[in-house]
Write a protein that holds these residues in place. Structure first.
Motif, PDB file in Angstrom:
ATOM      1  N   UNK A 185       8.047 -11.623  -8.280  1.00 41.31           N
ATOM      2  CA  UNK A 185       7.996 -10.368  -9.021  1.00 41.31           C
ATOM      3  C   UNK A 185       6.604  -9.761  -8.916  1.00 41.31           C
ATOM      4  N   UNK A 186       6.563  -8.465  -8.634  1.00 40.29           N
ATOM      5  CA  UNK A 186       5.315  -7.705  -8.634  1.00 40.29           C
ATOM      6  C   UNK A 186       5.326  -6.766  -9.835  1.00 40.29           C
ATOM      7  N   UNK A 187       4.282  -6.848 -10.651  1.00 35.79           N
ATOM      8  CA  UNK A 187       4.127  -5.969 -11.813  1.00 35.79           C
ATOM      9  C   UNK A 187       2.888  -5.115 -11.596  1.00 35.79           C
ATOM     10  N   UNK A 188       3.043  -3.791 -11.770  1.00 33.26           N
ATOM     11  CA  UNK A 188       1.906  -2.878 -11.600  1.00 33.26           C
ATOM     12  C   UNK A 188       1.809  -1.956 -12.814  1.00 33.26           C
ATOM     13  N   UNK A 253       2.668 -12.354  -2.759  1.00 34.59           N
ATOM     14  CA  UNK A 253       2.462 -13.209  -3.928  1.00 34.59           C
ATOM     15  C   UNK A 253       0.999 -13.556  -4.137  1.00 34.59           C
ATOM     16  N   UNK A 254       0.311 -13.983  -3.086  1.00 32.95           N
ATOM     17  CA  UNK A 254      -1.106 -14.321  -3.213  1.00 32.95           C
ATOM     18  C   UNK A 254      -1.969 -13.063  -3.202  1.00 32.95           C
ATOM     19  N   UNK A 255      -1.604 -12.091  -2.387  1.00 31.62           N
ATOM     20  CA  UNK A 255      -2.414 -10.881  -2.221  1.00 31.62           C
ATOM     21  C   UNK A 255      -2.624 -10.156  -3.552  1.00 31.62           C
ATOM     22  N   UNK A 256      -1.581 -10.008  -4.349  1.00 27.79           N
ATOM     23  CA  UNK A 256      -1.666  -9.248  -5.592  1.00 27.79           C
ATOM     24  C   UNK A 256      -1.908 -10.125  -6.824  1.00 27.79           C
ATOM     25  N   UNK A 257      -1.975 -11.429  -6.656  1.00 31.76           N
ATOM     26  CA  UNK A 257      -2.219 -12.292  -7.818  1.00 31.76           C
ATOM     27  C   UNK A 257      -3.638 -12.066  -8.335  1.00 31.76           C
ATOM     28  N   UNK A 277      -1.217  -6.118 -18.809  1.00 31.90           N
ATOM     29  CA  UNK A 277      -1.724  -4.782 -18.523  1.00 31.90           C
ATOM     30  C   UNK A 277      -2.577  -4.685 -17.273  1.00 31.90           C
ATOM     31  N   UNK A 278      -2.662  -5.776 -16.502  1.00 28.45           N
ATOM     32  CA  UNK A 278      -3.467  -5.749 -15.278  1.00 28.45           C
ATOM     33  C   UNK A 278      -2.940  -4.693 -14.307  1.00 28.45           C
ATOM     34  N   UNK A 279      -3.832  -4.097 -13.520  1.00 28.81           N
ATOM     35  CA  UNK A 279      -3.367  -3.093 -12.545  1.00 28.81           C
ATOM     36  C   UNK A 279      -2.248  -3.630 -11.652  1.00 28.81           C
ATOM     37  N   UNK A 280      -2.352  -4.883 -11.245  1.00 29.99           N
ATOM     38  CA  UNK A 280      -1.265  -5.526 -10.509  1.00 29.99           C
ATOM     39  C   UNK A 280      -1.376  -7.033 -10.681  1.00 29.99           C
ATOM     40  N   UNK A 281      -0.232  -7.690 -10.628  1.00 25.42           N
ATOM     41  CA  UNK A 281      -0.184  -9.143 -10.711  1.00 25.42           C
ATOM     42  C   UNK A 281       1.179  -9.594 -10.208  1.00 25.42           C
ATOM     43  N   UNK A 282       1.260 -10.853  -9.802  1.00 29.72           N
ATOM     44  CA  UNK A 282       2.524 -11.389  -9.310  1.00 29.72           C
ATOM     45  C   UNK A 282       2.960 -12.585 -10.141  1.00 29.72           C
ATOM     46  N   UNK A 283       4.279 -12.769 -10.175  1.00 30.71           N
ATOM     47  CA  UNK A 283       4.919 -13.854 -10.921  1.00 30.71           C
ATOM     48  C   UNK A 283       6.058 -14.396 -10.067  1.00 30.71           C
ATOM     49  N   UNK A 284       6.569 -15.554 -10.477  1.00 27.72           N
ATOM     50  CA  UNK A 284       7.852 -15.949  -9.929  1.00 27.72           C
ATOM     51  C   UNK A 284       8.884 -14.905 -10.354  1.00 27.72           C
ATOM     52  N   UNK A 285       9.984 -14.844  -9.634  1.00 32.71           N
ATOM     53  CA  UNK A 285      10.976 -13.811  -9.913  1.00 32.71           C
ATOM     54  C   UNK A 285      11.585 -13.881 -11.295  1.00 32.71           C
ATOM     55  N   UNK A 286      11.508 -15.043 -11.948  1.00 27.30           N
ATOM     56  CA  UNK A 286      12.040 -15.159 -13.307  1.00 27.30           C
ATOM     57  C   UNK A 286      11.017 -14.761 -14.362  1.00 27.30           C
ATOM     58  N   UNK A 287       9.851 -14.285 -13.905  1.00 28.96           N
ATOM     59  CA  UNK A 287       8.828 -13.817 -14.837  1.00 28.96           C
ATOM     60  C   UNK A 287       7.823 -14.869 -15.261  1.00 28.96           C
ATOM     61  N   UNK A 288       7.994 -16.111 -14.842  1.00 26.63           N
ATOM     62  CA  UNK A 288       7.040 -17.156 -15.207  1.00 26.63           C
ATOM     63  C   UNK A 288       5.805 -17.058 -14.303  1.00 26.63           C
TER      64      UNK A 288
END
Length: 350
Positions: A185-188, A253-257, A277-288
């Motif tokens: 999961x990518x969150x921005x 996954x690593x690039x945006x972590x 609230x980070x500009x971007x971050x990555x998670x496992x697809x289940x949100x963990x």
């Protein structure tokens, strides 16, 4: 070094002034070899005679290019001396199918230098850009990615490349299993005062257009008030290459972590925005959360597969975007690398 005999592109394209004996031949030739000893990529293609027109040769020898590309995944065309962006654009057209892809859902700023020809990522010259494949979080991404060196930097500025099929094989089995099952999961977060605003990312000032794009591209979105926006998109972390069936590590996954950022910057951002609230971050697809140790393991896998070479002006690098990741080293002096994406492809997203 191997010399390949290929189809003629016609005497009208050969040098006309002071023709040497080789120029009167009705056949064109290329010399091919691995650029670096002991490294499979990139595979270098050079002219075997003076005055060859790369675009004309490519148009008449598309099968040769396709066969080399499928086998070697990364081709470096050197010493053909394209004169300008237009020559680069014509070469891209001659060696690919379909139209050029637009850079939308951007993560970095770029400038247009032609019709869907862009500068490579605009990023401080003293910093590194980490390995990634282009558009892994899009629903349609490019199968072919091109770079052309218009201006080579005085020092550094290499574009390291890495075979992501080999990167995947280097990962521990339990990490492979986690990402195969859970995806990524990518969150921005946009317009909180750091990072690109959504207006630049989506190339529009219209919120309705952003919402439409997100729905069409399976991106969850929420307006947080004012111009602030948060998006989430879940994508496979591992894909099967459509032509070779190879499993490839195709994700950011690593690039945006957040741990990829400098420690001081990541600590400051966490203090200011919190993890959500980070500009971007990555998670496992289940949100963990993805463990920092896992991200470091991924980085090391890229590092072990990294191959670097210095640019020469006029170089054209043609990459299988699903097989080969690219990066950028710090540099000194002016540097201009043009880039283009072609052959849109979409696989399973969810």
């Amino acid at each position: 070094m191997k010399t390949l005999k290929t189809k003629t592109f016609g005497s009208k394209n050969l040098p006309t002034a002071r023709r040497k004996s080789v120029a009167v031949s009705q056949e064109s030739w290329i010399k091919t070899e691995h650029l670096l000893p002991g490294k499979d990529i990139p595979f270098m293609v050079q002219p075997a005679m003076d005055g060859m027109n790369l675009v004309d040769w490519a148009k008449n020898n598309r099968t040769v290019v396709d066969d080399l590309f499928l086998k070697h995944k990364a081709l470096l065309f050197r010493n053909f001396h394209p004169k300008n962006v237009e020559d680069f654009q014509e070469f891209v057209k001659a060696t690919s199918d379909g139209g050029f892809l637009e850079y939308k859902d951007r993560s970095t700023p770029r400038k247009d230098v032609g019709d869907k020809i862009y500068t490579s990522t605009i990023h401080p010259s003293d910093q590194t850009i980490n390995p990634h494949n282009e558009g892994t979080y899009w629903v349609k991404w490019a199968l072919k990615l091109y770079f052309c060196c218009m201006t080579a930097s005085e020092q550094g500025g290499e574009t390291p490349i890495a075979d992501v099929g080999k990167v995947f094989k280097r990962l521990d089995a339990d990490i492979q299993k986690q990402f195969l099952e859970k995806k990524m999961m990518l969150v921005r977060n946009y317009n909180d005062g750091f990072g690109l605003p959504w207006q630049e990312v989506y190339q529009t000032e219209d919120k309705k257009e952003v919402e439409s794009y997100c729905r069409e591209n399976l991106i969850e979105f929420e307006w947080k008030g004012g111009d602030r926006l948060r998006t989430r998109q879940i994508r496979p972390a591992v894909r099967k290459h459509p032509k070779t069936d190879e499993l490839v590590w195709f994700n950011h996954a690593a690039f945006f972590h957040y741990t990829t950022l400098d420690d001081n910057i990541s600590e400051a951002l966490l203090a200011e925005f919190g993890e959500e609230g980070l500009p971007y971050n990555t998670y496992y697809g289940d949100g963990t959360p993805i463990e920092a140790s896992v991200v470091e393991h991924i980085r090391q896998a890229y590092e072990q597969e990294k191959v670097m070479f210095l640019w020469q002006e006029g170089d054209i690098l043609m990459l299988d975007n699903m097989s080969i990741a690219h990066a950028r080293e710090p540099y000194v002096g002016d540097r201009l690398i043009a880039t283009a994406m072609t052959e849109a492809f979409s696989g399973n997203v969810g």
